[in-house]
Each structure stands twice: as C-alpha cells, then as structure tokens.
Design a protein around this motif. Structure first.
Motif, short mmCIF file in Angstrom:
data_model
loop_
_atom_site.label_atom_id
_atom_site.label_comp_id
_atom_site.label_asym_id
_atom_site.label_seq_id
_atom_site.Cartn_x
_atom_site.Cartn_y
_atom_site.Cartn_z
N GLU A 123 0.84 -1.19 0.00
CA GLU A 123 0.00 0.00 0.00
C GLU A 123 0.88 1.25 0.00
OE1 GLU A 123 -3.81 -1.82 2.52
OE2 GLU A 123 -2.42 -0.41 3.49
N VAL A 124 0.43 2.26 -0.73
CA VAL A 124 1.13 3.54 -0.80
C VAL A 124 0.14 4.62 -0.38
CG1 VAL A 124 2.32 5.20 -2.27
CG2 VAL A 124 2.65 2.74 -2.64
N VAL A 125 0.49 5.39 0.64
CA VAL A 125 -0.40 6.41 1.17
C VAL A 125 -0.17 7.73 0.44
CG1 VAL A 125 -1.09 7.72 3.20
CG2 VAL A 125 -0.44 5.31 3.43
N THR A 126 -1.23 8.28 -0.11
CA THR A 126 -1.14 9.54 -0.85
C THR A 126 -2.47 10.27 -0.75
OG1 THR A 126 -0.40 10.53 -2.93
CG2 THR A 126 -1.78 8.54 -3.10
N VAL A 127 -2.75 11.17 -1.68
CA VAL A 127 -3.99 11.94 -1.70
C VAL A 127 -4.73 11.72 -3.01
CG1 VAL A 127 -3.28 13.74 -0.10
CG2 VAL A 127 -2.72 13.97 -2.53
N SER A 128 -6.03 11.97 -2.97
CA SER A 128 -6.86 11.85 -4.16
C SER A 128 -6.94 13.17 -4.92
CB SER A 128 -8.27 11.41 -3.75
OG SER A 128 -9.11 11.23 -4.87
N SER A 161 -3.55 7.07 11.05
CA SER A 161 -4.80 6.28 11.06
C SER A 161 -4.90 5.32 9.88
CB SER A 161 -6.02 7.22 11.05
OG SER A 161 -6.11 7.93 9.82
N VAL A 162 -4.07 5.52 8.83
CA VAL A 162 -4.17 4.65 7.65
C VAL A 162 -2.97 3.73 7.48
CG1 VAL A 162 -5.68 6.28 6.44
CG2 VAL A 162 -3.20 6.41 6.10
N VAL A 163 -1.96 3.89 8.32
CA VAL A 163 -0.79 3.02 8.21
C VAL A 163 -1.13 1.62 8.67
CG1 VAL A 163 1.54 2.57 9.10
CG2 VAL A 163 0.91 4.89 8.42
N ALA A 175 3.93 0.48 2.42
CA ALA A 175 5.32 0.38 1.95
C ALA A 175 5.93 1.73 1.60
CB ALA A 175 5.38 -0.53 0.73
N CYS A 176 5.10 2.78 1.54
CA CYS A 176 5.63 4.09 1.14
C CYS A 176 4.62 5.18 1.49
CB CYS A 176 5.92 4.10 -0.35
SG CYS A 176 6.62 5.65 -0.99
N ALA A 206 9.45 7.66 10.19
CA ALA A 206 10.46 7.14 11.10
C ALA A 206 9.84 6.21 12.15
CB ALA A 206 11.18 8.30 11.79
N GLU A 207 8.66 6.57 12.62
CA GLU A 207 7.99 5.77 13.65
C GLU A 207 7.68 4.36 13.15
OE1 GLU A 207 3.71 5.81 16.06
OE2 GLU A 207 4.54 7.69 15.28
N PHE A 208 7.26 4.24 11.90
CA PHE A 208 6.84 2.95 11.36
C PHE A 208 7.87 2.32 10.42
CE2 PHE A 208 2.87 5.02 12.56
CZ PHE A 208 2.22 4.01 13.25
#
Length: 366
Positions: free
Chosen positions: A78-83, A119-121, A126-127, A148-150
């Motif tokens: 999964e890659v966290v970004t914006v829509s 909240s979404v991690v 992965a990024c 850094a935390e995760f």
C-alpha cells in the motif's frame, strides 16, 4: 483573442536563440542518448537540491514508477497519498501493482492532511507519497515523523513544486527520494516530456539508474530486476540545463503575478491561495475557490477568459479506480473542494494587460 491558462509561445520567442542553440549543440555532439547534456543536467539539478544524485528519466510518471520500484514497492503493498492530485500520481502506484490509500486534504492548502497519516498506516504500508501540489510543500515534519515511527520510506511527488521550499529546505530534499516532472507547463518545463528522480541514497540512485535502462548495466546484462526504457532525451536535457539557470527568474515572475492577483481580487468572495507557514510558494498554479465555480467558468468563457479546474474529479471518484472501494463521502474535504476550486492564468510571460483583464472579468462576475 481569448486569454488562456497557459502558453509557452512568448517564452519561446524570448529564448528562441538559446533553445535552438541547445538543439544544435546536441546534434553536433556525436552522442544523442545518455551523453554530456544528460550528465551535466543531472549534476546541476542534484546540486540545486543539495542532494547527491539526480537520475533523469523520460517523464514524471515514470519518475514515480521507478522511484517506487527502487524502493521495492510492488504487488500487495500500500502507498499512502492523496486523491486531490493529477491522476498520474496514482496511475504510477497502480503500475507497480501496489494499492493507493488516500488521506483527506487540508481545506486551506488543498495538500495532504498529515494528521490523518497514522490512522491509515498498516503492516502493508510500503511508502508515504506526499504531493507538493500547486507550487507549495506538504508539511514534511509530520510526514517524516510517521515514516520514522513505522520504518516507512518517503517518496515526494514534486511535479508541481520546482523551487518551492519549506523552512529553507527545497521540495524534494526531505524524503528518501523525490520525483519531478518537466512537462512543458511546469515551473521548469522542457519542450516535450521529461522527468527526474533525486536522492542522497546511493542504493536508490543506483536502482533508478539501472531501472531506467531496462535493468541493465554497461555490459547489456540485466542485473537483478528488469526495468524498461525510461531515459531522458539529450535534447531535452540540454534545454533543461539552460533553463535551470533561469528558474529563479521564472519563479519571481510567478510570484509577482500572484501578488497582483491578490491585490486585484482583494475584497471579492473568491478564496485566494495562501502559503502555509514556513512555505515559499512558487505558484505553478494559482488556485482559487468559489461556491458558484461552474457559473463563474461559464460566464468567464463568454467573455473570452478560459479558466481551468485542477482537479474536477478526485482520483477516488474516477471510474478507472472504482475497484478501490471508495464511495462518495469517503474523503469529504477533497470532494467539497473539487466542486469549488479553479485556476487562473499563470505563467511567467503573462502580461500585466492580460492579467488586468482577468481581474476585471472576475470582479465583474463574482
């Protein structure tokens, strides 16, 4: 003749001799692919960002694709970004087989709401892929804290933020690596497609450099992971090298235009852009919003003024991404802003006369 949101023609008239000389320089060099022009542009662009490496590629989408692949992101990740971004950001995630996970945006800047990251991690994250949109930076402090935390790498999408900075740190220099586009409309634009990945990590630079060349090294042997042809053309590299020396001038002109808009549209009920605290905004786009956006677009067009919407359809609402499972209301701020935002003409050679006409039309119809 109407006023459009962007044009390169006056810039070309002003810089024509240098642009044509750049083309001639390459054609006379004896090397048309991965030659001197690519090498010196990469060196200059890395120095501009105070990083160790720049690897030029053929377009901004491939810059993200190769950045993700260099990080080892692939199917199941999964890659966290914006829509609220140009679709290529998310298309690149899809290209490597990963799944985009969206967080909402801040209503003041239209950038990633970094308070939502934790909240979404998940264990599949992965990024983190913040998008420095419209010409200013996402708050990278909170992004890097979560990373850094995760133990998650950060890939910055800097396609719209050449020269922007936050707290004195230039866009692209805060994460593990960053992707840039040199599409002609950009703050630093080529005369065709182009892109780059920058990083100070030797391993990532080596991976991207190999992946842009089929996964091969000099002996035409594919090493580890196959890549594809994603090289920046020598002609575009030479043009970009020369234009890089004028980047500060381009930015200053954009900032002057933004100041004139702010002065000329003060007192209207248009919501004007504001740089976030600590940000230097380079105004790739001058994005305003209004509750009656579509009426304004229609009436402006009737008066010969073409305005643009960036972006009318958030990625999570597009039919091509309906399999992600997001439903209307999933990202309420993103969806609300998508119905209100639009862009005014913004490019360095926009004349004061044309800008005064834009302001005059907007004040008449708002």
């Amino acid at each position: 003749m109407g006023i459009g949101v962007w044009s390169y023609l006056t810039e070309y008239d002003n810089e024509r001799d240098d642009i044509l000389d750049a083309v001639d320089t390459v054609f006379r060099s004896g090397q048309l692919v991965l030659g001197r022009s690519v090498a010196r542009f990469e060196k200059a662009y890395a120095q501009r960002h105070a990083v160790d490496h720049c690897v030029s590629v053929d377009n901004g989408t491939n810059a993200i694709v190769l950045g993700l692949r260099a990080l080892g992101v692939g199917p199941g990740d999964e890659v966290v970004t914006v829509s609220n971004t140009a679709a290529p950001t998310v298309v690149a995630i899809d290209q490597v087989g990963a799944s985009p996970v969206f967080v909402d945006i801040d209503p003041g800047t239209y950038l990633m709401d970094t308070d939502q990251l934790r909240s979404v991690v998940t264990e599949r994250t992965a990024c983190l892929l913040p998008v420095h949109l419209y010409g200013q930076c996402v708050a990278m402090g909170p992004v890097n804290e979560v990373a850094a935390e995760f133990g998650i790498p950060v890939l910055e999408d800097c396609a719209q933020s050449h020269g922007a900075s936050q707290g004195g740190v230039v866009a692209g220099a805060s994460g593990d690596l960053a992707a840039f586009s040199f599409y002609p409309t950009k703050v630093l634009g080529a005369y065709g497609d182009g892109g780059a990945v920058i990083t100070s990590r030797d391993d990532l630079a080596e991976n991207v450099r190999r992946l842009r060349y089929y996964g091969m090294e000099k002996d035409y042997r594919v090493i580890e992971t196959p890549g594809h042809n994603a090289r920046l053309d020598e002609v575009q590299a030479e043009i970009l090298f020369r234009k890089l020396g004028r980047l500060d001038d381009y930015i200053a002109r954009r900032q002057d235009i933004a100041r004139r808009y702010e002065e000329g549209l003060a007192g209207t009920d248009l919501v004007l852009p504001r740089p976030a605290s600590g940000n230097t905004h380079v105004y790739y786009l001058y994005v305003v919003r209004h509750l009656e956006r579509d009426r304004l677009l229609r009436q402006a067009s009737e008066r010969g003024l073409d305005l643009n919407v960036s972006y009318r359809w958030p990625v999570h609402t597009m039919p091509g991404f309906e399999d992600l499972g997001y439903r209307p209301g999933s990202l309420p701020v993103t969806e609300e802003m998508a119905g209100q935002i639009f862009s005014l003409p913004m490019y360095p050679t926009l004349t004061e006369t044309d800008q005064e006409r834009v302001i005059e039309v907007l004040r008449a119809i708002v």
